[in-house]
Structures are given as C-alpha cells and as structure tokens.
Design a protein around this motif. Sequence first.
Motif, PDB file in Angstrom:
ATOM      1  N   LEU A 394      37.482  64.629  -1.058  1.00  0.00           N
ATOM      2  CA  LEU A 394      36.826  63.325  -0.937  1.00  0.00           C
ATOM      3  C   LEU A 394      35.842  63.107  -2.084  1.00  0.00           C
ATOM      4  CD1 LEU A 394      36.293  60.811   0.944  1.00  0.00           C
ATOM      5  CD2 LEU A 394      34.411  62.142   1.905  1.00  0.00           C
ATOM      6  N   LEU A 398      36.947  60.146  -4.683  1.00  0.00           N
ATOM      7  CA  LEU A 398      36.138  58.936  -4.551  1.00  0.00           C
ATOM      8  C   LEU A 398      34.834  59.008  -5.332  1.00  0.00           C
ATOM      9  CD1 LEU A 398      36.587  58.090  -0.747  1.00  0.00           C
ATOM     10  CD2 LEU A 398      37.921  57.300  -2.720  1.00  0.00           C
ATOM     11  N   THR A 404      29.755  59.227   0.571  1.00  0.00           N
ATOM     12  CA  THR A 404      30.748  60.295   0.511  1.00  0.00           C
ATOM     13  C   THR A 404      30.098  61.664   0.692  1.00  0.00           C
ATOM     14  OG1 THR A 404      30.618  60.360  -1.913  1.00  0.00           O
ATOM     15  CG2 THR A 404      32.335  58.986  -0.932  1.00  0.00           C
TER      16      THR A 404
END
Length: 436
Positions: A394, A398, A404
């Motif tokens: 992740l 991202l 996040t």
Amino acid sequence: MTIAQAPRTATPTPPPRASRDTGIDLVRALCVLGVVLLHSIMVGVTVTDAGPLFENASDSTWWIAPLSWVLQVMPLFFVIGGFSGLLAYRRLQQRGGTATDFVAGRIHRLLRPAIFTVVVVGFALAVLTVIGVPADLIATAGFRYGQPLWFLGVFVLCQALLPVLAAAHERAPFVTIAALATASVLVDALRATSGIDGLGFLNLAFVWMTLQQLGFFLADGRIDALSRRTRMLAVGGAVALLATTFLTGVYSPDLIANINPPTAALLLVGVAHTGALSLHRDRIERLSRRPLPAAFTGFVTRRAMTIYLWHMPILLAMAGITAVFALLTGVVLPALDSADWWAGRPLWLATALALTAVTALAFTRFETQAAPEPTRSTRGLALGTLLGLIGIVLLLVLGTSVATAMIAAALLAASLRLARRAPTETMPGRAAFALA
C-alpha cells in the motif's frame, strides 16, 4: 500461502564454525552500510524561484553506473539472508521448533520496528500538513520514504516461504534453484517482447528467491567445497556474462536500473559476489574478529532492520532542513553534480551515517526485544503475513500519506497480532527460539 514443517533429509555438512559466523555478519553489516551510502549520495536538494526542489542526484549522471557496481549489494544481502535463515531454521528444528515458529519470529523481528517507523512518519507528515508545507512537497517526501520499503516486503515474503523453499532445497536443490532462475529469465523475456514493463515486477519474487536459494548452497557448504579454480571460474564467468549483457543492450550497465523492477542481471551479480565471498571467507572471518570490525558488526547486526527503516526518514529530514536553511539565509545551494556539490558530499555522508546510527541506537528495542509466543495457527499466520505484505505494498503503490500510513500501521499491527499466540491457544512443551 502454505507454511508447513519441512522434512529433514541428509544434507551436506557445512564446515565446522562458531555458533555465529562473524565473517558473514561483517559482510551483512557492510551491505547495510553500502545501502545507506548509496541512498545518501542520491539525495539532491536545490532551491529555485519556485521553492525547494528535491531530486535524485544520480539521474542522467555518468557516475551512477560504476558506483552501482560497488554499492549494489542487495543480491549479496539476499544470499546472506538465505544462508543465515536456513541455519537459524535448522537450529530451531533441532530444538523442537516448527516452521510456524520460525515464520512468526521473522514476522515480529521485521515488522515490529517497521510499524513504529510508519507511525512516526505518518505523524510527521500530519505535522507538516498542519504547519502549511505545500502538498506537493509532502507527497514527494512520502513517495521517497516509501521507495526503499520494497526490500522489507520482499524480504518478509522470502523469509515466510523459507521453510517451504528449504524443503524443496533438501529434496531437489539444483532443480529448485534452476526453476526459480529460469522463471526470472522468462519474466525478463516476456517483458522485453511484450513491452509491458509491469511484468517485470513478477521478478520481485523470482529473482530474490533465487538469490536466497543460492544462500542455502552456501549454508550447506556446497560452494566452499568446490575447488578454488572452479569458484574463480564461476566469478569470472558471471562477470563476463554480465558485461556481455551490458554491451549487447540486454541489460543496463546501471545496476540500480536493474532493481526496479529486478532483472536476472542481479542473479549474475549474486553469483559473482557469492563466489568472491567464498574465496575470501577465511580471510574475512579473521578480519571480523579484530576489535574495530567486531564492534562495527555487533552494532549493525543488532539494528540492521532499524537502520534500514530509518535511514531514509533521516535523509529526508536532512534535505528539508537544508532547504529551509537556504530559504531563510539566502545561501545558494550548489547545483547537483557540480564541483561544489561533490566537495560537500563527505560532510553530507558523515552526517547521514551519524544521525542514522544515533536514531538506530535509540530505537534498538523495537527490533531486539524477545518475540512473543508464536501462534500455532498456520492459517492465522499465513493471513497475518499476507496482511503485513498488503500494508507494505500500500505504501509502495499509493505513496506514504497520513491516511495510507494509518491504514498500513493497522495492517502491520494485525499481522503482528496474528503471528502471536492467542490467549485461547495452548503451547505445551513449546521450545523457546531465537533469530540469527
């Protein structure tokens, strides 16, 4: 993902050595140092009329290719990871431990310092947002922080699969490593013929697992048992083939370019490094027992993951402070790759190393504290490993932001929880274990 107890079969007996191979520990510590130095020299900061500009100082430079031949140590790091991991797993088995015990211990050793770093970085990004730092600079910082985390994700995957790969090694060592190496070459071929660069990321598994598997051969003593002439031919042949791929345009001579995504060129680097290590292993071990190398090795060995996780936040903080200083004082920062920029590199590198060492010293406990009782649930541990990997991916895909970072921290926390014995589990006669 299946984590199973590996069967024990006869394997070559490694040469008798101390409980820890101090020479291997020294080489691993030097690999960590090489990574920090490489990333440090690649950080570039200038100030323009539009504001601070943070760049990769090695982009389009002549020196990154030869420098990468010296400091591209990741292949050797994974070889050593396979060497140390296999020996640690076998010692654990001798004490009555299982594959689940091994993987749970690795999860705690690797992800416990990671979750702390992710939380701190997320908090820092939140503070920068509140005080009004431009969003694009925050995004750049989050992206740069997340880039090195590929190593954490791949190393977690390789170590989680180590018991399964060790079982395959014991049943068919040459077939296993040949299959993994062939898969990595096929991925490169498909990437080249299709023009789909994304296919190359499959080698995040195949290349690094092949190099870990090569470490199994080192742990078995098979490589050291070869004649000196054979090992020298292997090193020379790997280097010659690597040079040929450069000259023919198959792979880039910049070994940094061959890591994102990884290519089979790194397998040749790993063979050359492993052969050279084997040829000089006794000499390295003697050197490792001297006071200064021993002190260096001891410091890094206890904090290897902490150093890796914190060196990039340290570099980003140094770049930010440098930019703020230039803005407040009007000092003109030297152009990247200029003579003045190179003149300042020794001080920059020394500062980065010192601050990283101090930070690692402060946060050692997150890496070295004893692991809790491991879970007995293979399915739970497999799910926990998967959640930890998702958290890392992740941040890579991202970018690291406040959101996040929070999600990744939650996933890492879940991973650690699933790797730990639940209150309802019973653990009669479970042997304690340590990680090498």
